[in-house]
Design an enzyme around this catalytic site. Sequence first.
Site, PDB file in Angstrom:
ATOM      1  N   ALA A   1      43.450  30.712  14.502  1.00  0.00           N
ATOM      2  CA  ALA A   1      43.465  29.319  14.954  1.00  0.00           C
ATOM      3  C   ALA A   1      44.884  28.924  15.303  1.00  0.00           C
ATOM      4  O   ALA A   1      45.852  29.530  14.842  1.00  0.00           O
ATOM      5  CB  ALA A   1      42.899  28.396  13.874  1.00  0.00           C
TER       6      ALA A   1
ATOM      7  N   GLU B   1      53.744  25.543   7.680  1.00  0.00           N
ATOM      8  CA  GLU B   1      52.591  26.300   7.195  1.00  0.00           C
ATOM      9  C   GLU B   1      52.331  26.108   5.702  1.00  0.00           C
ATOM     10  O   GLU B   1      51.181  26.107   5.269  1.00  0.00           O
ATOM     11  CB  GLU B   1      52.774  27.784   7.519  1.00  0.00           C
ATOM     12  CG  GLU B   1      52.890  28.087   9.003  1.00  0.00           C
ATOM     13  CD  GLU B   1      51.652  27.671   9.795  1.00  0.00           C
ATOM     14  OE1 GLU B   1      50.620  27.359   9.186  1.00  0.00           O
ATOM     15  OE2 GLU B   1      51.732  27.660  11.038  1.00  0.00           O
TER      16      GLU B   1
ATOM     17  N   HIS C   1      43.074  23.067   7.739  1.00  0.00           N
ATOM     18  CA  HIS C   1      44.447  23.562   7.932  1.00  0.00           C
ATOM     19  C   HIS C   1      45.008  23.096   9.274  1.00  0.00           C
ATOM     20  O   HIS C   1      46.131  22.572   9.338  1.00  0.00           O
ATOM     21  CB  HIS C   1      44.443  25.092   7.870  1.00  0.00           C
ATOM     22  CG  HIS C   1      45.806  25.710   7.945  1.00  0.00           C
ATOM     23  ND1 HIS C   1      46.505  26.112   6.837  1.00  0.00           N
ATOM     24  CD2 HIS C   1      46.598  25.996   9.005  1.00  0.00           C
ATOM     25  CE1 HIS C   1      47.671  26.619   7.207  1.00  0.00           C
ATOM     26  NE2 HIS C   1      47.750  26.552   8.534  1.00  0.00           N
ATOM     27  N   GLU C   2      44.236  23.271  10.329  1.00  0.00           N
ATOM     28  CA  GLU C   2      44.753  22.918  11.657  1.00  0.00           C
ATOM     29  C   GLU C   2      44.911  21.413  11.823  1.00  0.00           C
ATOM     30  O   GLU C   2      45.887  20.955  12.433  1.00  0.00           O
ATOM     31  CB  GLU C   2      43.833  23.488  12.741  1.00  0.00           C
ATOM     32  CG  GLU C   2      43.643  24.994  12.689  1.00  0.00           C
ATOM     33  CD  GLU C   2      44.946  25.765  12.552  1.00  0.00           C
ATOM     34  OE1 GLU C   2      45.945  25.400  13.200  1.00  0.00           O
ATOM     35  OE2 GLU C   2      44.980  26.741  11.789  1.00  0.00           O
TER      36      GLU C   2
END
Length: 947
Positions: free
Chosen positions: A350, A408, A385-386
């Site tokens: 992703a 991250e 997460h994205e």
Amino acid sequence: MGNGFHVRKGVALASLVAAVGAIVVIIALSVRLAQEKSRNAGTLPINVKPTSSAPEEPWDHYRLPNTLSPISYNVTLWPRLESDADGLYQFSGNCTVVFKCTRETDLILIHSKELNLTLLDGFHAKLTGLNGPAPRLKKTWEEIQTEYLVVQLDGPLQANSSYELFTEFAGKLSPNQKGFFRSVYIEDGEEKVIATTQMQPTYARKAFPCFDEPALKAVFHVTLIHPQNTTALSNSMASGKSVFPGRIIVDGQDLVRTSFEPTKIMSTYLLAFAVCDFGHIRTEAGSKKRNTDYTFIRVWARRKAIQRGMGNYALEKARPILPFYEKYFNTSYPLKKSDQIAIPGFGPSAMENWGLITYGESVFLHDLEKSFNEDKETVVYMISHELAHMWFGNLVTLRWWNDLWLNEGFASYISSLGSDHAEPTWNLTEVIEILEAMVEDAFFVSHPLSVKEAEVRTPQEILSLFDGITYSKGAAVIRMMSNFVTEAVLTKGLQTYLKEFQYKNTVPKDLWKHLQMAVDEAGISLPRPVEEIMNRWVLQMGFPLITINTRTGNVTQKHFLSNPKHVVDRTSEFNYTWFVPITWMKNGKEEQKYWLLSKEDMALGPSDWLVANINLTGFFRVNYDAENWERIFNKLNSRHEDIPLLSRAQIIDDAFNLADLEMVNMTVALRTTSYLDKEVEYMPWRRADSHLENFFHILRPRGIYGPLQAFFREKVTPLFHRHRELTLNWTKSPTRHSDLYNQMTVIKLACKLEVKDCSQLTLTWFREWMKNSTTNKIRPSLRDAIYCSAMAAGGVEEWDFMWSIYRKNDTSDPDNLIYALSCTRQPWLINRYLEYCLDPEKVSEKDVISAITYMAYNPVGQPLLWDFVRTNWEDLAEKVCWHEYQNFSCLFALQLLQFKEELKKQLSSVDGTFEEALKTVEDNMKWIERYKKEVHGWLISETSEEK
């Protein structure tokens, strides 16, 4: 970027040399070499210093000079979705970048890679002044090594003046998933092509000339020219004039031009576009914005996938996660839309492109008929997460890649909050990733979270930072910080941080400032300022081992290394000491947090039993004096629930890691598992299973294996029976999320340990699949265990079926098939499999090493494999890359020495690696001699086995 990029993104190409235990060890020859190379395949280690001389010219430097600052780009691109006469897929386009000169210079450096630039009046670009005349171009060329278009001028650009640089170019729409690339898929028997992008970290320069560094943010105006009956997407909405775009004729082709609204100011690596004929679904009214507009969410995928409802779950979960983050960050999502698009065959898993997030199909689409809860978890995690990146990374961006963990690490930590919000009953935890990050961070060639800028210059050095340290350790230290400042204070600090630095770039010091403000406002007392505490966790690699002596109250810390004999070359200004927040409980009661601020301190009084680092809130391991270990064993065996769940998992994990380093006896590690017959939770069993794997391989040929097998069969049998009851005799799936995962562990162990009925169970499931090969009802998380067990219990019919599935190449994960085929107990089938490994038409070269490695685990296959590798060494050596693969064994040391002599000519370049493997063999033999009697005696006392 999703952490699939590093983990689920590091490809293990194992090395190869011999058989039995020695084969696995020789396969492990590459361990030391790989540690000296990279934590990621194909990348350079972060602490390798360049050997070339210092750059002499500005274009020899990989970093741009601080003379120019982009303001906006106007990019037009035309991707060809059909190949030309030479079979090539290409794109063409032009770019106008407006930039400001911040310091007088007669040189323009702008990134450009693998673009065929059109000559304009004899130069590769055209320069125009916006505040007056621009100097004339003197010379232009492409600097391949540092990936620049170099423009030398006859006179200087004036400070504070703005200019416009125009380029025309063409490039290849290659399938390598870098820059502007193509992806191919089959739908209704027709091959279709999609053009899309992957700009992170340094690939925007492959799509158009640009100032390709994260701090050089700008506004992007994108126009895409594309075929009729296709859709063009980018970060922003199509502009009003392109809602019903008119047709245009280009080179005789009937095309569509779609222009998009200007983006927010952002980094080049976040730019994205796609041309496809996908279908989509969307929310009617999404996250309400403060200006009363709505952000709508769309999910794009292959039309057939959309029609089958495979995007429904993703849309359902993205809908609540986005407003959850808005509330958590106290900052609205600033765009009008959030597109999520599933790209066939997308490797990075992703990518958080602002407004157009790209995903691999396997981590995003969910087939309601064929998928399982494990697939749902992947979808939820990836979306969480994205979307977290929309704030951490997109709105506020790292200044340079050396602080990648700011993107991250935070996205990984916050995604667990988003996942819990979307699926509150799952109780998802990242503890496994934390413990695995500890394994990675214990190597002497690890790296700090924040690396010095001088060590991260080249694209390869940047790419090497996308690893478990950046993602999982980054999340772990944030989790630890949340614990000692409280989650409410962390959230407050993040909110003010995002508000001050929105649309800007930052370094960790900026974050520490805002967290300190929140700490001070809340009146929280810390022994040192936030920055001083966190610098020791961020600016030096590794983590401490905390040793607690409950007799004296003495608490010490020491840098934990997986091999203390290795010398750590990387120096630390903190001398590898940490400010350690220690949570601890005494006699079942949680005590006040204790801070260890030096190498040694006196703090804790004697107690009946003590456990530190409750629920793994800190990123460190813990050892105790022998008396306290004894008290922990007693508590585990009497009332294990008195010790928190995650602490039970860490006790097992710490004990085995300490035993490997001879810091505690091996029986201490084994005794942490004595209570497992009463344990029903996944995490402790998961950690025990991961460590027992090595035990089984080392001890299988020894007489000690019988008592070992009997001991753990006794432990796993109650759990096997419990899962049989939970699943109504294996007819239903467990309802608890953690039980779904524990079922995988229990079936694998039960069959390996020959628990009654296990092999027959897996063989029955496998044969049901054989009856209808197009419908596999075996859950993905169980397939490794069931396939392997069925191969071991079955015969040629089962093996041939599995081989046919592999040959069809219609699975997204061929590795579990390669593994299963190695599990047969039929020698002649193993020989057949080995022969297939020499034929690339049967076993692809990328699978050969995995196949041989897996066969080295099979006790039936080991002697066959030894002869096979010796006989076919030259053929096999050509297929092998030396890379990381670690295991431990101790057999055939004499044969290994002899084999080394035979292969001296071929192995001259890796002879040192061979010596390392021999040393590993010797160490394992010593391990056996040291522990055999003690472990054997203990196992005998714990089981009914006879000596």
